[in-house]
Design a protein around this motif. Structure first.
Motif, PDB file in Angstrom:
ATOM      1  N   THR A  43     -47.513 -23.921  67.004  1.00 37.94           N
ATOM      2  CA  THR A  43     -47.513 -23.207  65.731  1.00 37.94           C
ATOM      3  C   THR A  43     -48.563 -22.100  65.748  1.00 37.94           C
ATOM      4  N   THR A  77     -45.579 -25.784  55.881  1.00 35.75           N
ATOM      5  CA  THR A  77     -44.745 -25.111  54.888  1.00 35.75           C
ATOM      6  C   THR A  77     -45.061 -23.625  54.985  1.00 35.75           C
ATOM      7  N   THR A 111     -37.564 -16.104  64.326  1.00 36.20           N
ATOM      8  CA  THR A 111     -37.046 -16.358  62.981  1.00 36.20           C
ATOM      9  C   THR A 111     -38.017 -15.820  61.937  1.00 36.20           C
ATOM     10  N   LEU A 112     -39.302 -16.137  62.097  1.00 36.79           N
ATOM     11  CA  LEU A 112     -40.309 -15.685  61.129  1.00 36.79           C
ATOM     12  C   LEU A 112     -40.425 -14.163  61.115  1.00 36.79           C
ATOM     13  N   GLN A 147     -40.957 -23.411  62.510  1.00 40.42           N
ATOM     14  CA  GLN A 147     -40.094 -22.238  62.666  1.00 40.42           C
ATOM     15  C   GLN A 147     -40.501 -21.513  63.950  1.00 40.42           C
ATOM     16  N   ASP A 148     -39.546 -20.897  64.610  1.00 43.53           N
ATOM     17  CA  ASP A 148     -39.897 -20.131  65.812  1.00 43.53           C
ATOM     18  C   ASP A 148     -40.311 -18.713  65.420  1.00 43.53           C
ATOM     19  N   THR A 208     -47.170 -19.378  67.832  1.00 42.28           N
ATOM     20  CA  THR A 208     -46.081 -18.743  67.095  1.00 42.28           C
ATOM     21  C   THR A 208     -46.630 -17.731  66.111  1.00 42.28           C
ATOM     22  N   TRP A 250     -39.547 -16.186  49.931  1.00 39.23           N
ATOM     23  CA  TRP A 250     -38.926 -17.161  50.824  1.00 39.23           C
ATOM     24  C   TRP A 250     -39.879 -18.315  51.021  1.00 39.23           C
ATOM     25  N   GLN A 309     -39.986 -22.306  53.270  1.00 42.11           N
ATOM     26  CA  GLN A 309     -39.315 -23.279  54.130  1.00 42.11           C
ATOM     27  C   GLN A 309     -40.350 -24.258  54.672  1.00 42.11           C
ATOM     28  N   ASP A 338     -48.829 -19.818  56.232  1.00 45.10           N
ATOM     29  CA  ASP A 338     -48.545 -21.106  56.857  1.00 45.10           C
ATOM     30  C   ASP A 338     -49.499 -22.128  56.254  1.00 45.10           C
TER      31      ASP A 338
END
Length: 97
Positions: free
Chosen positions: A28, A67, A88-89, A84-85, A31, A78, A80, A17
């Motif tokens: 975050t 990012t 998903t991660l 992000q939740d 998360t 990957w 993105q 991250d």
């Protein structure tokens, strides 16, 4: 950057991250803790402060915050930009375990 090379060359997936302190939403942090707890020792979860690692962020063309990137065996799998939740991660990283 030599340390970064060693970090991403792991056989386990590495979720990174890229963030900045002034814009790091508290959710975050939670998360990433959830992701790390769910994956245990099957993967690494790392936060890298963009402002303290500008050379690395520039080299990787990190423009947005946050990012996320997943590396395995030194190869980016990957990437993105945007929040992000945890689920998903977790799902994304599990694809590379």
């Amino acid at each position: 950057m030599a340390k970064f090379g060693e970090l991403i060359s792991a056989q386990k997936p590495v979720l990174i991250d890229f963030y900045t302190d002034y814009n790091d939403a508290e959710n975050t942090v939670h998360t990433l803790r959830d992701v790390a707890a769910a994956l245990g020792d099957k993967a690494k979860v790392i936060k890298i402060d963009i402002t303290k690692n500008e050379t690395l962020a520039d080299a990787l063309r990190v423009k947005g915050n946050p990012t996320f990137m997943i590396y395995k065996n030194g190869e980016m799998k990957w990437r993105q930009t945007g929040i992000q939740d945890a689920n998903t991660l977790i799902g994304l990283v599990q694809q590379y375990i």
